[in-house]
Design a protein around this motif. Structure first.
Motif, mmCIF file in Angstrom:
data_model
loop_
_atom_site.group_PDB
_atom_site.id
_atom_site.type_symbol
_atom_site.label_atom_id
_atom_site.label_comp_id
_atom_site.label_asym_id
_atom_site.label_seq_id
_atom_site.Cartn_x
_atom_site.Cartn_y
_atom_site.Cartn_z
ATOM 1 N N THR A 1 -23.629 7.804 -38.823
ATOM 2 C CA THR A 1 -24.211 9.058 -39.312
ATOM 3 C C THR A 1 -25.616 9.260 -38.756
ATOM 4 O O THR A 1 -25.964 10.352 -38.303
ATOM 5 C CB THR A 1 -24.247 9.064 -40.853
ATOM 6 O OG1 THR A 1 -22.930 8.850 -41.336
ATOM 7 C CG2 THR A 1 -24.809 10.363 -41.386
ATOM 8 N N THR A 2 -26.417 8.200 -38.777
ATOM 9 C CA THR A 2 -27.778 8.282 -38.259
ATOM 10 C C THR A 2 -27.772 8.565 -36.767
ATOM 11 O O THR A 2 -28.532 9.399 -36.275
ATOM 12 C CB THR A 2 -28.541 6.974 -38.543
ATOM 13 O OG1 THR A 2 -28.505 6.697 -39.937
ATOM 14 C CG2 THR A 2 -29.979 7.058 -38.086
ATOM 15 N N TYR A 3 -26.893 7.879 -36.053
ATOM 16 C CA TYR A 3 -26.796 8.079 -34.600
ATOM 17 C C TYR A 3 -26.377 9.513 -34.271
ATOM 18 O O TYR A 3 -26.954 10.144 -33.386
ATOM 19 C CB TYR A 3 -25.816 7.071 -34.003
ATOM 20 C CG TYR A 3 -25.643 7.181 -32.512
ATOM 21 C CD1 TYR A 3 -26.732 7.030 -31.661
ATOM 22 C CD2 TYR A 3 -24.404 7.438 -31.952
ATOM 23 C CE1 TYR A 3 -26.584 7.126 -30.286
ATOM 24 C CE2 TYR A 3 -24.249 7.532 -30.576
ATOM 25 C CZ TYR A 3 -25.342 7.375 -29.752
ATOM 26 O OH TYR A 3 -25.184 7.479 -28.398
ATOM 27 N N ALA A 4 -25.422 10.044 -34.997
ATOM 28 C CA ALA A 4 -24.987 11.425 -34.763
ATOM 29 C C ALA A 4 -26.137 12.404 -35.033
ATOM 30 O O ALA A 4 -26.338 13.356 -34.267
ATOM 31 C CB ALA A 4 -23.791 11.752 -35.646
ATOM 32 N N SER A 5 -26.893 12.163 -36.091
ATOM 33 C CA SER A 5 -28.029 13.035 -36.405
ATOM 34 C C SER A 5 -29.087 12.998 -35.306
ATOM 35 O O SER A 5 -29.644 14.030 -34.932
ATOM 36 C CB SER A 5 -28.668 12.615 -37.729
ATOM 37 O OG SER A 5 -27.741 12.711 -38.771
ATOM 38 N N ILE A 6 -29.351 11.808 -34.791
ATOM 39 C CA ILE A 6 -30.339 11.666 -33.718
ATOM 40 C C ILE A 6 -29.870 12.390 -32.462
ATOM 41 O O ILE A 6 -30.647 13.088 -31.807
ATOM 42 C CB ILE A 6 -30.621 10.174 -33.440
ATOM 43 C CG1 ILE A 6 -31.412 9.587 -34.600
ATOM 44 C CG2 ILE A 6 -31.368 9.986 -32.123
ATOM 45 C CD1 ILE A 6 -31.571 8.086 -34.546
ATOM 46 N N LEU A 7 -28.587 12.241 -32.117
ATOM 47 C CA LEU A 7 -28.065 12.926 -30.925
ATOM 48 C C LEU A 7 -28.138 14.442 -31.077
ATOM 49 O O LEU A 7 -28.514 15.154 -30.139
ATOM 50 C CB LEU A 7 -26.627 12.503 -30.650
ATOM 51 C CG LEU A 7 -26.430 11.128 -30.027
ATOM 52 C CD1 LEU A 7 -24.948 10.855 -29.825
ATOM 53 C CD2 LEU A 7 -27.166 11.006 -28.719
ATOM 54 N N ILE A 8 -27.781 14.931 -32.241
ATOM 55 C CA ILE A 8 -27.827 16.378 -32.479
ATOM 56 C C ILE A 8 -29.260 16.888 -32.364
ATOM 57 O O ILE A 8 -29.516 17.913 -31.731
ATOM 58 C CB ILE A 8 -27.223 16.721 -33.856
ATOM 59 C CG1 ILE A 8 -25.715 16.475 -33.822
ATOM 60 C CG2 ILE A 8 -27.543 18.151 -34.259
ATOM 61 C CD1 ILE A 8 -25.067 16.486 -35.182
ATOM 62 N N PHE A 9 -30.197 16.164 -32.946
ATOM 63 C CA PHE A 9 -31.605 16.570 -32.860
ATOM 64 C C PHE A 9 -32.089 16.537 -31.417
ATOM 65 O O PHE A 9 -32.724 17.477 -30.937
ATOM 66 C CB PHE A 9 -32.483 15.659 -33.723
ATOM 67 C CG PHE A 9 -33.947 15.907 -33.521
ATOM 68 C CD1 PHE A 9 -34.558 17.007 -34.087
ATOM 69 C CD2 PHE A 9 -34.705 15.055 -32.743
ATOM 70 C CE1 PHE A 9 -35.908 17.247 -33.893
ATOM 71 C CE2 PHE A 9 -36.051 15.282 -32.539
ATOM 72 C CZ PHE A 9 -36.653 16.385 -33.110
ATOM 73 N N TYR A 10 -31.780 15.446 -30.706
ATOM 74 C CA TYR A 10 -32.273 15.281 -29.337
ATOM 75 C C TYR A 10 -31.728 16.372 -28.416
ATOM 76 O O TYR A 10 -32.480 17.042 -27.726
ATOM 77 C CB TYR A 10 -31.903 13.902 -28.799
ATOM 78 C CG TYR A 10 -32.394 13.660 -27.393
ATOM 79 C CD1 TYR A 10 -33.728 13.366 -27.153
ATOM 80 C CD2 TYR A 10 -31.533 13.744 -26.314
ATOM 81 C CE1 TYR A 10 -34.197 13.155 -25.875
ATOM 82 C CE2 TYR A 10 -31.986 13.533 -25.022
ATOM 83 C CZ TYR A 10 -33.317 13.242 -24.805
ATOM 84 O OH TYR A 10 -33.768 13.039 -23.538
ATOM 85 N N PHE A 11 -30.408 16.541 -28.414
ATOM 86 C CA PHE A 11 -29.822 17.532 -27.518
ATOM 87 C C PHE A 11 -30.106 18.952 -27.977
ATOM 88 O O PHE A 11 -30.205 19.864 -27.156
ATOM 89 C CB PHE A 11 -28.330 17.279 -27.325
ATOM 90 C CG PHE A 11 -28.066 16.082 -26.451
ATOM 91 C CD1 PHE A 11 -28.406 16.102 -25.114
ATOM 92 C CD2 PHE A 11 -27.497 14.939 -26.974
ATOM 93 C CE1 PHE A 11 -28.188 15.011 -24.305
ATOM 94 C CE2 PHE A 11 -27.264 13.839 -26.171
ATOM 95 C CZ PHE A 11 -27.605 13.873 -24.834
ATOM 96 N N GLY A 12 -30.268 19.162 -29.267
ATOM 97 C CA GLY A 12 -30.653 20.482 -29.765
ATOM 98 C C GLY A 12 -32.041 20.863 -29.299
ATOM 99 O O GLY A 12 -32.280 22.000 -28.882
ATOM 100 N N SER A 13 -32.966 19.917 -29.343
ATOM 101 C CA SER A 13 -34.321 20.221 -28.882
ATOM 102 C C SER A 13 -34.356 20.389 -27.368
ATOM 103 O O SER A 13 -35.112 21.207 -26.852
ATOM 104 C CB SER A 13 -35.301 19.136 -29.335
ATOM 105 O OG SER A 13 -34.980 17.897 -28.748
ATOM 106 N N GLN A 14 -33.532 19.643 -26.633
ATOM 107 C CA GLN A 14 -33.462 19.816 -25.181
ATOM 108 C C GLN A 14 -32.898 21.197 -24.838
ATOM 109 O O GLN A 14 -33.381 21.858 -23.925
ATOM 110 C CB GLN A 14 -32.590 18.727 -24.541
ATOM 111 C CG GLN A 14 -33.157 17.340 -24.657
ATOM 112 C CD GLN A 14 -34.484 17.181 -23.953
ATOM 113 O OE1 GLN A 14 -34.686 17.708 -22.869
ATOM 114 N NE2 GLN A 14 -35.400 16.477 -24.584
ATOM 115 N N PHE A 15 -31.876 21.628 -25.573
ATOM 116 C CA PHE A 15 -31.288 22.949 -25.341
ATOM 117 C C PHE A 15 -32.300 24.045 -25.632
ATOM 118 O O PHE A 15 -32.413 25.014 -24.889
ATOM 119 C CB PHE A 15 -30.042 23.131 -26.209
ATOM 120 C CG PHE A 15 -29.411 24.480 -26.071
ATOM 121 C CD1 PHE A 15 -28.685 24.802 -24.934
ATOM 122 C CD2 PHE A 15 -29.560 25.433 -27.065
ATOM 123 C CE1 PHE A 15 -28.110 26.053 -24.792
ATOM 124 C CE2 PHE A 15 -28.986 26.682 -26.933
ATOM 125 C CZ PHE A 15 -28.266 26.991 -25.798
#
Length: 67
Positions: free
Chosen positions: A41-55
């Motif tokens: 769950t934590t890993y998925a949240s981090i990926l979503i935040f990271y790629f969301g901010s990159q987008f």
């Protein structure tokens, strides 16, 4: 973009955290260890935040180029 600029961007905190979690996740998958629910769950949240901010950054750059 030059290589030095790309390396400099990788050294920010969110990139380090994302890469660390990715390495740990890959290690756990490759070695066949059980992945705890809280880690996934934590890993998925981090990926979503990271790629969301990159987008969001790339979308902002596209808007600047159009104007």
């Amino acid at each position: 973009m030059k290589i030095k600029e790309r390396i400099a961007k990788l050294i920010d905190v969110k990139s380090i955290i994302t890469l660390t979690f990715t390495y740990v996740f890959a290690y756990m998958v490759i070695t066949g260890k059980d992945i705890p629910d809280y880690f996934a769950t934590t890993y998925a949240s981090i990926l979503i935040f990271y790629f969301g901010s990159q987008f969001k950054k790339s979308e902002g750059n596209d808007n600047e180029k159009r104007n």
